[in-house]
Design an enzyme around this catalytic site. Structure first.
Site, mmCIF file in Angstrom:
data_model
loop_
_atom_site.group_PDB
_atom_site.id
_atom_site.type_symbol
_atom_site.label_atom_id
_atom_site.label_comp_id
_atom_site.label_asym_id
_atom_site.label_seq_id
_atom_site.Cartn_x
_atom_site.Cartn_y
_atom_site.Cartn_z
ATOM 1 N N LYS A 173 5.150 -14.319 -13.298
ATOM 2 C CA LYS A 173 3.764 -13.758 -13.089
ATOM 3 C C LYS A 173 2.693 -15.016 -13.471
ATOM 4 C CE LYS A 173 4.008 -8.876 -13.508
ATOM 5 N NZ LYS A 173 3.703 -7.500 -14.264
ATOM 6 N N GLY A 193 0.072 1.134 -5.254
ATOM 7 C CA GLY A 193 -0.484 0.761 -3.804
ATOM 8 C C GLY A 193 -0.969 2.000 -3.042
ATOM 9 N N GLY A 246 0.829 -1.143 -0.032
ATOM 10 C CA GLY A 246 -0.060 0.001 -0.090
ATOM 11 C C GLY A 246 0.637 1.182 0.114
ATOM 12 N N TYR A 301 4.216 2.661 -5.264
ATOM 13 C CA TYR A 301 3.467 3.652 -6.612
ATOM 14 C C TYR A 301 2.094 3.443 -6.933
ATOM 15 C CZ TYR A 301 3.760 5.991 -10.850
ATOM 16 O OH TYR A 301 3.577 7.125 -11.983
#
Length: 312
Positions: free
Chosen positions: A138, A16, A11, A14
């Site tokens: 990913k 978040g 959080g 950039y």
């Protein structure tokens, strides 16, 4: 139906920080993971405190501590991971896989948004090395999510405007020049540019939307599907001046990568795939995806032209 409880991991990053604010703005009870590893990073500590003052709950936990992670996940309905790219590569891919295991064990999460937010990795099997490994990792996270039976939404936000639009699509530049610009190839390959605040807003819109369950959300604002030359032309109109243009061929661009460090090679490889190969616009969205601006037409996104005005 009430609003979901949302846990945001990363959080203070950039994207978040924008996700935290968007979640609060939409009225979700919002929890922000406060990692024990934060140490004496005063900027991040102050940001966390600012979130608390806006109404967010800070949850002390660690991605490396399974028990604390499970306890954090049990507090919410939705988990959004916004770790920056550096936290997904190579050895630290385990951080997201640890999170997947915690979500599986907790058993209460109705939606997980993993840390992607860029190019759809499922369409990047021909990506330029060494950047290809990032997409492969990913996909490893996606495989773990789906094998665990965790409900998900993947977000493909294409090019972050701050990195691409700000530098007129030039690698390593985040402010637009008033004098010259390097054009990649013929400069006519289309790409998709999205303001970071819009990425956050669209992402939060998806979490209670059954239309995006177990699908990929593609953020493709129609006015922001532009070539590099079109972006440059918009900037020239705003400043009332023509830039000196130099072109760089695909071959010279790839050759320029060889003496750079690994991180820079990954970044340049991505720029190559976007600006020379047109990887963001060479496919149609199928049944496995939805397009954000069509799903949420009332959300007024920032156009590239308006984004550029901040630099005038």
């Amino acid at each position: 139906m009430g609003k979901s409880k949302v846990l945001i991991i990363g959080g203070t990053g950039y994207l978040g920080k924008r996700l935290v604010k968007a979640s609060l703005r939409e009225g979700h009870e919002t929890f922000v993971l406060s990692r024990r590893e934060i140490g004496v990073d005063i900027d991040k500590v102050e940001m966390l405190i600012s979130f608390k003052m806006l109404g967010a709950h800070l949850v002390p936990a660690s991605l490396a501590d399974h028990a604390s992670l499970v306890d954090a996940v049990k507090l919410v309905d939705v988990v959004i991971c916004a770790l920056s790219g550096v936290h997904i590569r190579s050895s630290t891919i385990m951080l997201q896989l640890n999170l997947v295991q915690a979500i599986k064990e907790a058993g209460n999460v109705k939606r997980f948004v993993p840390s992607e937010f860029g190019t759809d990795p499922a369409r990047m099997e021909n990506a330029t090395e060494p950047g290809k490994v990032l997409f492969e990792e990913k996909m490893m996270v996606r495989k773990a999510i789906e094998e665990a039976g965790i409900p998900y939404t993947y977000v493909s936000a294409n090019c972050f405007a701050g990195y691409f639009v700000g530098g007129l699509c030039q690698f390593g530049k985040i402010l637009p020049s008033r004098d010259s610009v390097l054009i990649h190839g013929d400069g006519n390959k289309k790409a998709i540019y999205v303001a970071e605040d819009d990425i956050a807003s669209y992402t939060i819109k998806t979490i209670d939307d059954p239309r995006t369950l177990n699908k990929t959300l593609y953020i493709k604002p129609p006015k922001n599907i532009l070539s590099q030359r079109e972006v440059v032309h918009m900037w020239e109109k705003l400043i009332g001046k023509q830039l000196h243009k130099t072109t760089i061929s695909k071959e010279d661009f790839l050759a320029s990568m060889k003496d750079l460090d690994y991180g820079q090679q990954v970044g340049l490889g991505h720029y190559h795939d976007v600006l020379y190969e047109g990887c963001l616009t060479n496919f149609e969205i199928g049944n496995e995806g939805e397009e954000a601006s069509q799903l949420y037409p009332d959300l007024h996104y920032t156009t590239v032209e308006d984004y550029l005005k901040r630099y005038v």
